[in-house]
Structure formats: C-alpha cells, structure tokens
Design an enzyme around this catalytic site. Structure first.
Site, PDB file in Angstrom:
ATOM      1  N   ASP A 178       0.913  -1.266  -0.025  1.00 19.94           N
ATOM      2  CA  ASP A 178       0.065   0.148  -0.023  1.00 19.94           C
ATOM      3  C   ASP A 178       0.955   1.250  -0.065  1.00 19.94           C
ATOM      4  OD1 ASP A 178      -2.176  -1.579   0.139  1.00 19.94           O
ATOM      5  OD2 ASP A 178      -1.941  -1.712   2.309  1.00 19.94           O
ATOM      6  N   HIS A 205      -5.499  -3.592   5.511  1.00 26.28           N
ATOM      7  CA  HIS A 205      -4.989  -3.941   4.283  1.00 26.28           C
ATOM      8  C   HIS A 205      -6.113  -4.574   3.445  1.00 26.28           C
ATOM      9  CE1 HIS A 205      -2.564  -4.977   0.533  1.00 26.28           C
ATOM     10  NE2 HIS A 205      -3.044  -6.172   0.552  1.00 26.28           N
TER      11      HIS A 205
END
Ligand code: NAD
Ligand code: LMR
Length: 343
Positions: A178, A205
């Site tokens: 990310d 996530h």
C-alpha cells in the site's frame, strides 16, 4: 561543541559504520524462511531475498515445487545459502533457527472477489503454518503477506498465544505494498521524483481500511487539489483490485508484492542487526486507536517492533476515512480471532 551536535555526529558515524559492516558482508548470520516460496509472490520474493547481502541462509518452503525454485535461485552468485523444502514433513527443518519467516502461502483473488472471500481457505493454511513456527522457531519475526491480512494477523496472534509463544513485537502484517503504491501514484500526480517520496499508509489492508495519509506526504505538493487527493486515496485503496482485474483470472499482484515484501523484510533485518531509525508502516498489535491491531509507522529494532508511532495530524478527509474504516477492520479482526479460538 553543543550536545545536540555531538549526538548528530555520533548518529552519522554510526550509520557510516553500519554501512561498512554490511557492505563487507560481515553482518550477523541471518536465516530467512519463505513459506509459499513456489508461488506467484514466493518465487520473485525468493530471488530478491537471495540478492540481499544481510541474508546468510534462505529457506524456501512450499507444499511442492520448491526443490526447483531453490536449485534455480541457488545458482545466483551472492552469499546466501539456499535450501528447498517441500511437503509438511520438511516444514520443521525449513523453519528451524529462522530469524524471519515470510508467509505468502495461500490462494489469491480472482475478479469479483474480496480479500475476505479468501478467508475460508487461507485461515486454515495460516493457522497450520503458525503452529509450526511456534514449535520450530518461536522467536522469529513473522511477516504475514497471506490475505485477508486484517484477519490472518489476528489468527497468527491467537495461535501463538495458544502455543505460549506470542510476542506482539514480532508479528507483522505486511502492508508495504500500500505504501509502495501510494508513493508511486503520488509522485506521478505531484510531479516529484518517486525516490524522494514518503507517504504513511495506516489502518488495514483491504478497501477502505487502507488509509493513505497524503497530508503527511513528503515532499509536500501544495498544487494537489482536494479532488486529486480523493482520487489518489481511492486508487491506493483499489490498487489490488486494479491488478486483479488486469490479470483477468490469473491471480493478484505478485511482482510488486515481492518487491514490497523484500523491502519490508530488509527493514526487519536492519532492525534486528541494530541499524538505528528504521521506520516502516505495518499492521501490528497496537493501542494507537481502540482497535487491537492497526497499521501505522513502526520503528524496527533488535526485538522487532520498538515503537509504534502515533497517527500525527490528520486532514478532515483523513479523519473521516479513519472513522469510516473502523467498523470493517474491527469485524475482520474479530473474525480472525473467533476462527483461531474455535479451530
Ligand atoms: N499483503 C499483501 O499486500 C498481498 C499482496 C498480494 C498478494 N497477497 C496474498 O498473498 C497470497 C499468495 O498470493 P500468490 O499470488 O503468491 O498466490 P499463488 O497461488 O501464486 O501462490 C501461493 C503459494 O502458496 C502455496 N501454499 C498453499 N498452501 C500452502 C501451505 N499449507 N504451506 C505452504 N505453502 C502453501 C501454494 O502451493 C502456492 O505455491 C494470497 O493470499 C494473496 O491474496 C497479499
Ligand atoms: O488485492 C489482492 O487481492 C492482493 C493484495 O492484497 C494487493 O493489495 O494487491
């Protein structure tokens, strides 16, 4: 000389000494095990870890296929000694004495699926691998890549608790991809060199639980409008889905994930080896919010997590994002804990 100047000189000298120490290849012996090493992430991750001069032993485990991957990677002329292990009978040997265990084992998404749709298969895989870690290398740092990370990390924590080996400083959900995505997308939009960019990504996530903090991005880019920030946030949150759709049924991110996993494992190795000021984002046991696990910047050291940084000042948009993600993240964490307690 002022004490502050002395301190900063000392830190520069320490870094220089570290650099010499590691580039000479004379660092401490470190064993890294990769579980799921024959997979889409596992293979390029094995390659990248073979290139890391901080690794002395690289142990590649999967249910099948690892002898071939290990033979292939072992021909690369770097210092790490490579061994392949296949099948449950060899899992103990693969794990024994590991300093870091990286887990990309499990099934990936296909178009139309959420990460949570992987829970039923991957929860069991993670549970059995973590049981073996507790038996064979209870002091290793665990880098969990298998999805859904928001649930697999709590599963691992519960398994380790049951086995009496849980150390919250040593369990990491790998959310580095990310950060990698946020850096890439931000650099392109802001027109700044990508190598200079830093963007913290917090939360979890999956979808809206991924919260990039572009208000804290450096170098700062005042030219970006609120609409630009909203679009960058959405693209970061949907980055995994963008790849799943582009691969059209052939899996999810593997190459960018291998890169992100290798960067995060390198940070863990540096921390273990005493390099100062190693800070990366990771999904860890945390009390910076009311949720028991949360991704934020953490300082890595000889014991794993040394400090968990606070969230820092948030924009109104980020404050809203933080409130919106809590319900989903809490449910995913609870689902993992429940599974581990009942199975
Ligand atoms: N954290 C992240 O940012 C991130 C990014 C991308 C993918 N992922 C996740 O990583 C996982 C793996 O993705 P992939 O694309 O490499 O999948 P893949 O199917 O290509 O590889 C998975 C590997 O795991 C192995 N495996 C299955 N059960 C196992 C077990 N019990 N022990 C050891 N190995 C086992 C398989 O044999 C296979 O080689 C998926 O769950 C995916 O969603 C996470
Ligand atoms: O999106 C996925 O399913 C894989 C991974 O979590 C990613 O972010 O790429």
């Amino acid at each position: 000389m002022r004490p502050s100047m002395l301190r900063s000189m000392e830190s520069v000298l320490r870094r220089a000494a570290d650099a010499r120490y590691f580039s000479s290849g004379a660092g401490p012996e470190r064993k890294v095990a990769i579980l799921g090493a024959a997979g889409g992430i596992g293979q390029p991750l094995s390659l990248l870890m073979k290139l890391n001069p901080l690794v002395s032993q690289l142990s590649l485990y999967d249910i099948a296929g690892t002898p071939g991957v290990a033979a292939d990677v072992s021909h690369i002329n770097t210092a790490a000694q490579v061994a392949g292990f296949a099948g449950e009978d060899q899992l103990g040997e693969a794990l024994k004495d590991s300093d870091i265990v990286i887990i990309p084992a499990g099934v990936p998404r296909k178009p139309g699926m959420t990460r949570d749709d992987l829970f039923n298969i991957n929860a069991g895989i993670v549970k059995s691998l973590c049981t073996a870690i507790a038996k064979h290398c209870p002091h290793a740092l665990v880098n969990m890549i298998s999805n859904p990370v928001n649930s697999t990390v709590p599963i691992a924590a519960e398994v380790f608790k049951k086995m009496g080996t849980y150390d919250e400083k040593k369990l990491f959900g790998v959310t580095m991809l990310d950060v990698v995505r946020a850096k890439t997308f931000y650099a392109a939009k802001a027109g700044v060199p990508v190598a200079d960019v830093n963007v913290p990504v917090v939360g979890g996530h999956a979808g809206i639980t991924i919260l990039p903090l572009f208000s804290q991005a450096t170098p700062s880019a005042n030219s970006l409008s609120h609409e630009d920030i909203k679009a960058l946030t959405k693209r970061t949150q949907d980055g995994g889905t963008e790849v799943v759709e582009a691969k059209a049924g052939k899996g999810s991110a593997t190459l960018s994930m291998a890169y992100a996993g290798a960067v995060f494992a390198d940070a863990c190795l540096k921390g273990l080896n005493g390099v100062p000021d190693v800070v990366e984002c990771s999904f860890v046991q945390s009390n910076i919010t009311e949720l028991p696990f949360f991704a934020s910047k953490v300082r890595l050291g000889k014991n794993g997590v040394e400090d968990i940084h606070g969230l820092g000042p948030l924009s109104d948009f980020e404050k809203q994002g933080l409130e919106s993600l809590k319900e989903e993240l809490k449910a995913s964490i609870e689902k993992g804990i429940k599974f581990a307690k009942e199975n």
